[in-house]
Motif scaffolding. Sequence first.
Motif, PDB file in Angstrom:
ATOM      1  N   TYR A 147      46.758  32.369  38.748  1.00 55.50           N
ATOM      2  CA  TYR A 147      48.183  32.128  38.955  1.00 55.50           C
ATOM      3  C   TYR A 147      48.546  31.856  40.411  1.00 55.50           C
ATOM      4  O   TYR A 147      49.495  31.118  40.692  1.00 55.50           O
ATOM      5  CB  TYR A 147      48.982  33.307  38.403  1.00 55.50           C
ATOM      6  CG  TYR A 147      48.755  33.528  36.932  1.00 55.50           C
ATOM      7  CD1 TYR A 147      49.098  32.555  36.003  1.00 55.50           C
ATOM      8  CD2 TYR A 147      48.152  34.697  36.462  1.00 55.50           C
ATOM      9  CE1 TYR A 147      48.868  32.736  34.652  1.00 55.50           C
ATOM     10  CE2 TYR A 147      47.923  34.893  35.105  1.00 55.50           C
ATOM     11  CZ  TYR A 147      48.281  33.912  34.212  1.00 55.50           C
ATOM     12  OH  TYR A 147      48.045  34.103  32.871  1.00 55.50           O
ATOM     13  N   ASN A 148      47.812  32.434  41.356  1.00 55.81           N
ATOM     14  CA  ASN A 148      48.090  32.166  42.775  1.00 55.81           C
ATOM     15  C   ASN A 148      47.891  30.690  43.097  1.00 55.81           C
ATOM     16  O   ASN A 148      48.717  30.066  43.772  1.00 55.81           O
ATOM     17  CB  ASN A 148      47.175  33.024  43.662  1.00 55.81           C
ATOM     18  CG  ASN A 148      47.673  34.448  43.770  1.00 55.81           C
ATOM     19  OD1 ASN A 148      48.863  34.686  43.907  1.00 55.81           O
ATOM     20  ND2 ASN A 148      46.761  35.400  43.701  1.00 55.81           N
TER      21      ASN A 148
ATOM     22  N   ILE B 210      56.899  27.306  37.735  1.00 60.67           N
ATOM     23  CA  ILE B 210      56.871  28.251  38.863  1.00 60.67           C
ATOM     24  C   ILE B 210      57.342  29.619  38.378  1.00 60.67           C
ATOM     25  O   ILE B 210      56.736  30.652  38.673  1.00 60.67           O
ATOM     26  CB  ILE B 210      57.756  27.759  40.031  1.00 60.67           C
ATOM     27  CG1 ILE B 210      57.126  26.529  40.688  1.00 60.67           C
ATOM     28  CG2 ILE B 210      57.946  28.868  41.066  1.00 60.67           C
ATOM     29  CD1 ILE B 210      58.011  25.871  41.745  1.00 60.67           C
TER      30      ILE B 210
ATOM     31  N   TYR C  57      54.603  24.740  43.825  1.00 59.63           N
ATOM     32  CA  TYR C  57      55.522  24.695  44.967  1.00 59.63           C
ATOM     33  C   TYR C  57      55.304  23.417  45.787  1.00 59.63           C
ATOM     34  O   TYR C  57      56.258  22.814  46.297  1.00 59.63           O
ATOM     35  CB  TYR C  57      55.341  25.928  45.856  1.00 59.63           C
ATOM     36  CG  TYR C  57      56.153  27.120  45.403  1.00 59.63           C
ATOM     37  CD1 TYR C  57      57.546  27.064  45.350  1.00 59.63           C
ATOM     38  CD2 TYR C  57      55.533  28.320  45.036  1.00 59.63           C
ATOM     39  CE1 TYR C  57      58.299  28.164  44.934  1.00 59.63           C
ATOM     40  CE2 TYR C  57      56.266  29.416  44.616  1.00 59.63           C
ATOM     41  CZ  TYR C  57      57.653  29.336  44.565  1.00 59.63           C
ATOM     42  OH  TYR C  57      58.396  30.410  44.143  1.00 59.63           O
TER      43      TYR C  57
ATOM     44  N   VAL D 213      50.718  28.571  41.256  1.00 67.93           N
ATOM     45  CA  VAL D 213      52.052  28.584  41.868  1.00 67.93           C
ATOM     46  C   VAL D 213      52.039  27.837  43.197  1.00 67.93           C
ATOM     47  O   VAL D 213      53.035  27.179  43.573  1.00 67.93           O
ATOM     48  CB  VAL D 213      52.550  30.039  42.034  1.00 67.93           C
ATOM     49  CG1 VAL D 213      51.967  30.728  43.259  1.00 67.93           C
ATOM     50  CG2 VAL D 213      54.066  30.094  42.080  1.00 67.93           C
TER      51      VAL D 213
ATOM     52  N   SER E 145      54.701  31.246  36.242  1.00 72.84           N
ATOM     53  CA  SER E 145      53.600  31.753  37.069  1.00 72.84           C
ATOM     54  C   SER E 145      53.995  33.038  37.783  1.00 72.84           C
ATOM     55  O   SER E 145      53.219  33.998  37.841  1.00 72.84           O
ATOM     56  CB  SER E 145      53.175  30.697  38.094  1.00 72.84           C
ATOM     57  OG  SER E 145      52.760  29.508  37.450  1.00 72.84           O
ATOM     58  N   GLU E 146      55.198  33.048  38.345  1.00 74.34           N
ATOM     59  CA  GLU E 146      55.692  34.267  39.013  1.00 74.34           C
ATOM     60  C   GLU E 146      55.784  35.421  38.008  1.00 74.34           C
ATOM     61  O   GLU E 146      55.491  36.570  38.335  1.00 74.34           O
ATOM     62  CB  GLU E 146      57.067  34.008  39.647  1.00 74.34           C
ATOM     63  CG  GLU E 146      57.079  32.988  40.771  1.00 74.34           C
ATOM     64  CD  GLU E 146      56.512  33.537  42.080  1.00 74.34           C
ATOM     65  OE1 GLU E 146      55.977  34.654  42.085  1.00 74.34           O
ATOM     66  OE2 GLU E 146      56.604  32.827  43.097  1.00 74.34           O
TER      67      GLU E 146
ATOM     68  N   ALA F 196      61.078  35.461  39.351  1.00 73.87           N
ATOM     69  CA  ALA F 196      60.940  34.667  38.128  1.00 73.87           C
ATOM     70  C   ALA F 196      62.262  34.572  37.370  1.00 73.87           C
ATOM     71  O   ALA F 196      62.669  33.482  36.936  1.00 73.87           O
ATOM     72  CB  ALA F 196      59.864  35.271  37.235  1.00 73.87           C
TER      73      ALA F 196
ATOM     74  N   TYR G 138      47.092  27.558  35.795  1.00 74.65           N
ATOM     75  CA  TYR G 138      47.900  28.533  35.045  1.00 74.65           C
ATOM     76  C   TYR G 138      47.169  28.956  33.765  1.00 74.65           C
ATOM     77  O   TYR G 138      47.042  30.144  33.474  1.00 74.65           O
ATOM     78  CB  TYR G 138      49.262  27.933  34.696  1.00 74.65           C
ATOM     79  CG  TYR G 138      50.131  28.866  33.872  1.00 74.65           C
ATOM     80  CD1 TYR G 138      50.983  29.779  34.490  1.00 74.65           C
ATOM     81  CD2 TYR G 138      50.093  28.850  32.475  1.00 74.65           C
ATOM     82  CE1 TYR G 138      51.768  30.645  33.743  1.00 74.65           C
ATOM     83  CE2 TYR G 138      50.865  29.709  31.725  1.00 74.65           C
ATOM     84  CZ  TYR G 138      51.703  30.611  32.360  1.00 74.65           C
ATOM     85  OH  TYR G 138      52.460  31.475  31.608  1.00 74.65           O
TER      86      TYR G 138
END
Length: 752
Positions: free
Chosen positions: A112-113, A138, A120, A116, A141-142, A151, A107
């Motif tokens: 970010y992909n 999460i 998860y 996250v 990040s979204e 988000a 992050y």
Amino acid sequence: MNSKIKKYLLVFGLFTSFTSFNSCSLWNNFTVYYNRFYLAEKAFEDAEEEIKLNPKKTLFQFKEDKLPATANKNFDEVIKFSSKILQFNKDTKYVNKAIYMIAKSYYYKEMYNKAVRNFYELDKLKDEDLGLSTKLWIAKSEMQMRNFTTALKLIEEVKKTAVALEEDEILFQVYITEISYLIYREDFSKAISKIEELTQLDFDDDVKSAITYELGLLYITLENYEKAVNAFEIVNEGSPSFEIEVKSKIEYAKAIKHLGRNEESMELLTTLVDDTKYEQYWDVINLEIAQIELETGKPDIALEIFYSIDTGYSKNESSGIAAFMQGDILEHIYMNYDSAKFMYDKVASKKAPDEYKKEALAKSNLLKTRKEYSDLIFSSTRGYKYLIDTTLFISDSIAYAGYLARRDSAMQVENENDISQSKVKTSTRNKRPVRGTQAALKEQFKYYEDSLFTYEPKLPLISIDSVKNQISKSKYDLGNLYFSDLLVPDSAYFYYQDIIANHSDTKFYPKALYALGSYYLTLDNKEKADSLFKFVYDNHSSDPIAKIAGIRLGIDMKELSTDPALEEYHFAEILLEEEKYNAAIEKLDSVYNKFPNSQYSPKALYSIGWIYENKLSDYDTAVLYYDTLKAKFPNTDYVRDINFKLAFYHSEKKAVKDSIARVEKALQDSIFQFEKAIKDSIKADSLSQNRTIIIPDSTQSDKSILDSNSVILNGSQRTLKLEEANNNTSDSSKIIDLFEQAKELQKKEKNN
């Protein structure tokens, strides 16, 4: 065996196994902690601490700052060591925390992909300690991936759970994330409501002060200075951190200045400057003092203060702001455009907020354009006089030659003085370069003379009418620059009036009349403006500007015959102003293709080339359009504008092409000569069935014999086939390789 003994042995065995199992588990956790987890956690904590210490990071900042190099490296270490725990130590208690640290590291690194995905994965493990925090991250990040709906839904879930479980720290972070998003979306009213909710929660005084300070900044953004003042007063009455205290006092002084309380503001700022407690903020405080001096009509004092900040705090952001403000004062108050440009250019090399850097660059480009127009007017006017009176060109050329002689003489004297003063510096690189060299041209500025002929007189290669048109165009462009960009209408008036008085036989005459009408509108003199628009409409109906003049007068323009390409060209200009370069090119291309006989057709081609050259830096494509322009419309002003650089481009391209051809030829010749030498060598020493080549060994008496089919090395059964070489003697590289291999084998045999 006695049953009691059997039972004892069974219990002892179970106890031993259990103890052994636990010892093994404990040992695993212990070794993993010190070998991997400790290193990962230490690097993670150091990196997060460095981020927190970033002075630029604000409480409600939406976008993450670029990581410092050390923090970035630490996060790489976190990912490395934590990944090893997941790979080799899945049976230890550190797995969940390792995933958590990996995810947060990604992050912070703005990946970010990956972040996250790891969050998860951790969320599925239902960790009691990290579960709620994981859901929050999460959501964050979204948010950064602009998945706002997902988000915000997660944010609400986390908030409800945090309230129910009384997780105050999580709840605080939820509000921070929510408010940051609202400020990012510029929904300031909702952001203020959320901040007011946040202040109702139970936090330490320093945290509340930081929140209230940010509230005051939001009120300033909304230009609600009274509420901003109230917020900063609350901060100063509380127990803020030292940083928030001084920042709040500075913002308070700025806010009351906006309310017209200049004296009170100056008094507060002066008090702060007089107190050494605030020494590290003196540059920022002095910026505000200089601003008050400027706004109260004392630009000379303001300029002096800005200069002291610029030079005294050169490594601080305030130095860049001070340099920009010096440029602003020099431009708008003293109208010293060359000095202003110098200061704007200086901002690029300093620390300064992005908005100041961008504005400085834009202003520098405007002033550069102003200088180019002014120089073109000067040189074209002089050239026009040379065409009218060639004796003037001759006399100026003689005067310039005299100037060059005096300059060269001065250079020679200075060079001789340098040599006599330092006998050590006798090499040619320490001498003054002679006139005509590039180095001499660079050093020319060191010689000053009160002469009008420090420039080279040049006789124009175009017609008198073309020169007149060039002069009027440059004056018109410069007038527009003053009127629309530099916002100096009086200077614009001077150039428009000059065109009307001295260039009435050029196509820029009606345009200047219309522009002068626009000038009078800024003075609320509609009567004078309308009279000029009417004159253009009545007397210059064939010019596209007549349609615009008619629109200004409220006349129905349906019956006025104008160029149909005008509307599309104006639309393309709008796209260009909005920096939609590809769309502008497409529209301009349609003008050229749909209206090939329009006066806007060559202008469209020129504009496309200009965009490719100056905005997209695609010089080859620019040249394609310039070449088309020259081929289709050879007698237009636009071609005259690009002729020189077009010729230069083609000559340079030809020179590069010729140079490449020469290199390729030289390479081919070298290869040919090399192959010929090899062939000659092989021919001279051709191998035959009955002949051997002796390769001497410097350390042994043995000899290696190379016959026509193989190389035989003493003491070795290895052979090197030369059949391919015999079959194709022209393959020089293979022969050389075989000989090299033979030598290598001989060397190995000797070592053995």
